[in-house]
Design an enzyme around this catalytic site. Structure first.
Site, PDB file in Angstrom:
ATOM      1  N   LEU A   1       0.821  -1.215   0.000  1.00 48.27           N
ATOM      2  CA  LEU A   1       0.000   0.000   0.000  1.00 48.27           C
ATOM      3  C   LEU A   1       0.855   1.266   0.000  1.00 48.27           C
ATOM      4  O   LEU A   1       1.902   1.337   0.636  1.00 48.27           O
ATOM      5  CB  LEU A   1      -0.913   0.004   1.232  1.00 48.27           C
ATOM      6  CG  LEU A   1      -1.868  -1.187   1.364  1.00 48.27           C
ATOM      7  CD1 LEU A   1      -2.795  -0.986   2.567  1.00 48.27           C
ATOM      8  CD2 LEU A   1      -2.697  -1.418   0.098  1.00 48.27           C
TER       9      LEU A   1
ATOM     10  N   GLN B   1       0.361   5.889  -0.621  1.00 48.16           N
ATOM     11  CA  GLN B   1      -0.572   6.993  -0.332  1.00 48.16           C
ATOM     12  C   GLN B   1      -1.814   6.956  -1.232  1.00 48.16           C
ATOM     13  O   GLN B   1      -2.899   7.347  -0.819  1.00 48.16           O
ATOM     14  CB  GLN B   1       0.136   8.348  -0.484  1.00 48.16           C
ATOM     15  CG  GLN B   1       1.041   8.693   0.677  1.00 48.16           C
ATOM     16  CD  GLN B   1       0.319   8.640   2.019  1.00 48.16           C
ATOM     17  OE1 GLN B   1      -0.817   9.081   2.150  1.00 48.16           O
ATOM     18  NE2 GLN B   1       0.973   8.070   3.016  1.00 48.16           N
TER      19      GLN B   1
ATOM     20  N   HIS C   1      -3.427   4.309  -2.316  1.00 44.69           N
ATOM     21  CA  HIS C   1      -4.392   3.389  -1.702  1.00 44.69           C
ATOM     22  C   HIS C   1      -5.026   4.042  -0.472  1.00 44.69           C
ATOM     23  O   HIS C   1      -6.230   3.915  -0.235  1.00 44.69           O
ATOM     24  CB  HIS C   1      -3.689   2.112  -1.209  1.00 44.69           C
ATOM     25  CG  HIS C   1      -3.158   1.231  -2.295  1.00 44.69           C
ATOM     26  ND1 HIS C   1      -1.822   0.991  -2.462  1.00 44.69           N
ATOM     27  CD2 HIS C   1      -3.794   0.517  -3.258  1.00 44.69           C
ATOM     28  CE1 HIS C   1      -1.648   0.158  -3.480  1.00 44.69           C
ATOM     29  NE2 HIS C   1      -2.817  -0.137  -3.988  1.00 44.69           N
TER      30      HIS C   1
ATOM     31  N   GLN D   1      -4.603 -12.655 -12.811  1.00 43.98           N
ATOM     32  CA  GLN D   1      -4.545 -11.454 -13.653  1.00 43.98           C
ATOM     33  C   GLN D   1      -3.133 -11.165 -14.160  1.00 43.98           C
ATOM     34  O   GLN D   1      -2.917 -10.166 -14.840  1.00 43.98           O
ATOM     35  CB  GLN D   1      -5.139 -10.252 -12.931  1.00 43.98           C
ATOM     36  CG  GLN D   1      -4.325  -9.715 -11.772  1.00 43.98           C
ATOM     37  CD  GLN D   1      -5.065  -8.629 -11.023  1.00 43.98           C
ATOM     38  OE1 GLN D   1      -5.991  -8.907 -10.274  1.00 43.98           O
ATOM     39  NE2 GLN D   1      -4.682  -7.373 -11.198  1.00 43.98           N
TER      40      GLN D   1
ATOM     41  N   GLY E   1      -8.838   3.206  -8.199  1.00 46.64           N
ATOM     42  CA  GLY E   1      -8.100   4.385  -8.648  1.00 46.64           C
ATOM     43  C   GLY E   1      -8.177   4.575 -10.159  1.00 46.64           C
ATOM     44  O   GLY E   1      -8.246   3.597 -10.914  1.00 46.64           O
TER      45      GLY E   1
ATOM     46  N   LYS F   1      -5.792   5.550 -11.944  1.00 46.50           N
ATOM     47  CA  LYS F   1      -4.533   5.198 -12.633  1.00 46.50           C
ATOM     48  C   LYS F   1      -4.788   4.003 -13.555  1.00 46.50           C
ATOM     49  O   LYS F   1      -4.301   3.937 -14.663  1.00 46.50           O
ATOM     50  CB  LYS F   1      -3.404   4.872 -11.651  1.00 46.50           C
ATOM     51  CG  LYS F   1      -2.089   4.598 -12.395  1.00 46.50           C
ATOM     52  CD  LYS F   1      -0.939   4.376 -11.467  1.00 46.50           C
ATOM     53  CE  LYS F   1      -0.941   2.997 -10.885  1.00 46.50           C
ATOM     54  NZ  LYS F   1      -0.686   1.934 -11.896  1.00 46.50           N
TER      55      LYS F   1
ATOM     56  N   GLN G   1      -9.288  -0.491 -16.120  1.00 43.33           N
ATOM     57  CA  GLN G   1      -9.812  -1.422 -15.116  1.00 43.33           C
ATOM     58  C   GLN G   1     -11.078  -0.857 -14.479  1.00 43.33           C
ATOM     59  O   GLN G   1     -12.081  -1.562 -14.308  1.00 43.33           O
ATOM     60  CB  GLN G   1      -8.742  -1.672 -14.053  1.00 43.33           C
ATOM     61  CG  GLN G   1      -9.245  -2.371 -12.810  1.00 43.33           C
ATOM     62  CD  GLN G   1      -8.132  -2.725 -11.859  1.00 43.33           C
ATOM     63  OE1 GLN G   1      -7.440  -3.715 -12.060  1.00 43.33           O
ATOM     64  NE2 GLN G   1      -7.934  -1.947 -10.805  1.00 43.33           N
TER      65      GLN G   1
ATOM     66  N   MET H   1       1.514   7.175  -8.379  1.00 37.28           N
ATOM     67  CA  MET H   1       1.878   6.202  -7.336  1.00 37.28           C
ATOM     68  C   MET H   1       1.460   4.807  -7.746  1.00 37.28           C
ATOM     69  O   MET H   1       0.359   4.605  -8.276  1.00 37.28           O
ATOM     70  CB  MET H   1       1.230   6.590  -6.025  1.00 37.28           C
ATOM     71  CG  MET H   1       1.888   7.806  -5.463  1.00 37.28           C
ATOM     72  SD  MET H   1       1.574   7.969  -3.721  1.00 37.28           S
ATOM     73  CE  MET H   1       2.444   9.491  -3.429  1.00 37.28           C
ATOM     74  N   SER H   2       2.349   3.868  -7.523  1.00 38.52           N
ATOM     75  CA  SER H   2       2.096   2.472  -7.887  1.00 38.52           C
ATOM     76  C   SER H   2       2.943   1.588  -6.979  1.00 38.52           C
ATOM     77  O   SER H   2       4.066   1.973  -6.616  1.00 38.52           O
ATOM     78  CB  SER H   2       2.514   2.252  -9.342  1.00 38.52           C
ATOM     79  OG  SER H   2       2.680   0.875  -9.601  1.00 38.52           O
TER      80      SER H   2
END
Ligand code: PAF
Length: 282
Positions: A32, A34, A36, A60, A149, A151, A155, A186-187
């Site tokens: 996790l 920021q 998330h 996936q 998210g 990002k 999805q 962020m990832s």
């Protein structure tokens, strides 16, 4: 509190439902950050209890190495979540067997073609895997609201389609991309970037913002060519795709049509780490 078994979390959830509590779900694969935590905070504002699932979903991944190397940091994740709320967050961190019951395969879904664009072209079976795990989580938690998210914009669109098409009674909420001060989205994968790649990775967002600036004065094709060029001149980052797409169909466009809404989408390799990002254009 961390639950590792479906039956434990289901019985807690039933008790919450019995009391008429509103439930939010934040599905994650852990590690996790920021971004998330923003989802969790929003979920806490809009629900009485929030279930955060932490599960690296094997179905996936189309690349075994990526699955093996995906960061797994449950203890730190729980500590982070406790800083937000010790009472209203429940973590569901199951084993593969608890979720898949010995049959670790994806169901097949029809997302009206959204699954064949962008990530679908480069990651075989990815969205069947996402659809499988998310529909299982919806079934286990039966949340009122579920948070994802932007990002992973494709999805998010696919999960909205999943709920609508397969009549799952959940409100799917999209949340803005959370960025590092240098612009990098962020990832969980960012933690695996070697220092020289970490330094150059903000170039991805810089390119997206420049493309946004040109949108409206240059054609989509000109912008795409310009982006291709930028990456050809970059020794460390390899462009997989850059497209401008209609947000309804996610299909790439050549011509801009008024009254439609567009976003630019990008996927880039920084060494062996694949990073994606996107930006609203109008
Ligand atoms: O976005 C992710 O982290 C995953 O794709 C999700 C939604 C948790 C499903 O495994």
């Amino acid at each position: 509190m961390v639950y590792t078994e479906k039956k434990q979390i289901v019985s807690i959830i039933e008790a919450f439902k019995h009391k008429g509590l509103k439930l939010g779900l934040v599905p994650t694969m852990g590690a996790l950050h920021q971004g998330h935590l923003q989802l969790v905070k929003k979920a806490l504002e809009e629900n009485d209890k929030v279930i955060v699932s932490v599960f690296v979903n094997p179905t996936q991944f189309d690349n075994q190495d990526d699955l093996d190397k995906y960061p797994r940091t449950l203890e730190t994740d729980v500590t982070l979540l406790n800083t937000i709320s010790e009472t209203n967050i429940l973590v569901y961190a199951p084993s593969v067997d608890d979720v898949y019951e010995g049959n670790t395969v994806s169901q097949k879904f029809d997302f009206d073609g959204l699954e064949f664009e962008m990530e679908g072209k480069f990651r075989q079976g990815h969205f069947d895997g996402v659809g499988t795990i998310v529909s299982r989580l919806f079934d286990i938690v039966k949340p009122h609201n579920a948070y994802f998210g932007e990002k992973d914009f494709q999805q998010l669109a696919i999960i909205k389609k999943l709920a609508e098409k397969y009549q799952i009674p959940v409100n799917v909420v999209g949340c803005e991309i959370h960025r590092e001060p240098n612009g990098l989205a962020m990832s969980s994968r960012n933690t695996r970037l070697k220092p020289e790649y970490k330094q150059v990775a903000p170039f991805i967002y810089k390119t997206l913002t420049a493309a946004k600036k040109d949108f409206g004065t240059k054609s989509a094709t000109q912008i795409m060519e310009w982006v291709d060029n930028q990456f050809e001149n970059n020794d460390l980052l390899t462009l997989e795709y850059f497209i401008i797409a209609d947000i309804e169909t996610l299909k790439p466009i050549k011509q801009i049509v008024e009254q439609k809404t567009y976003r630019a989408f990008i996927a880039v390799y920084a060494d062996d780490i694949r990073l994606i990002d996107n930006i609203a254009l109008n």
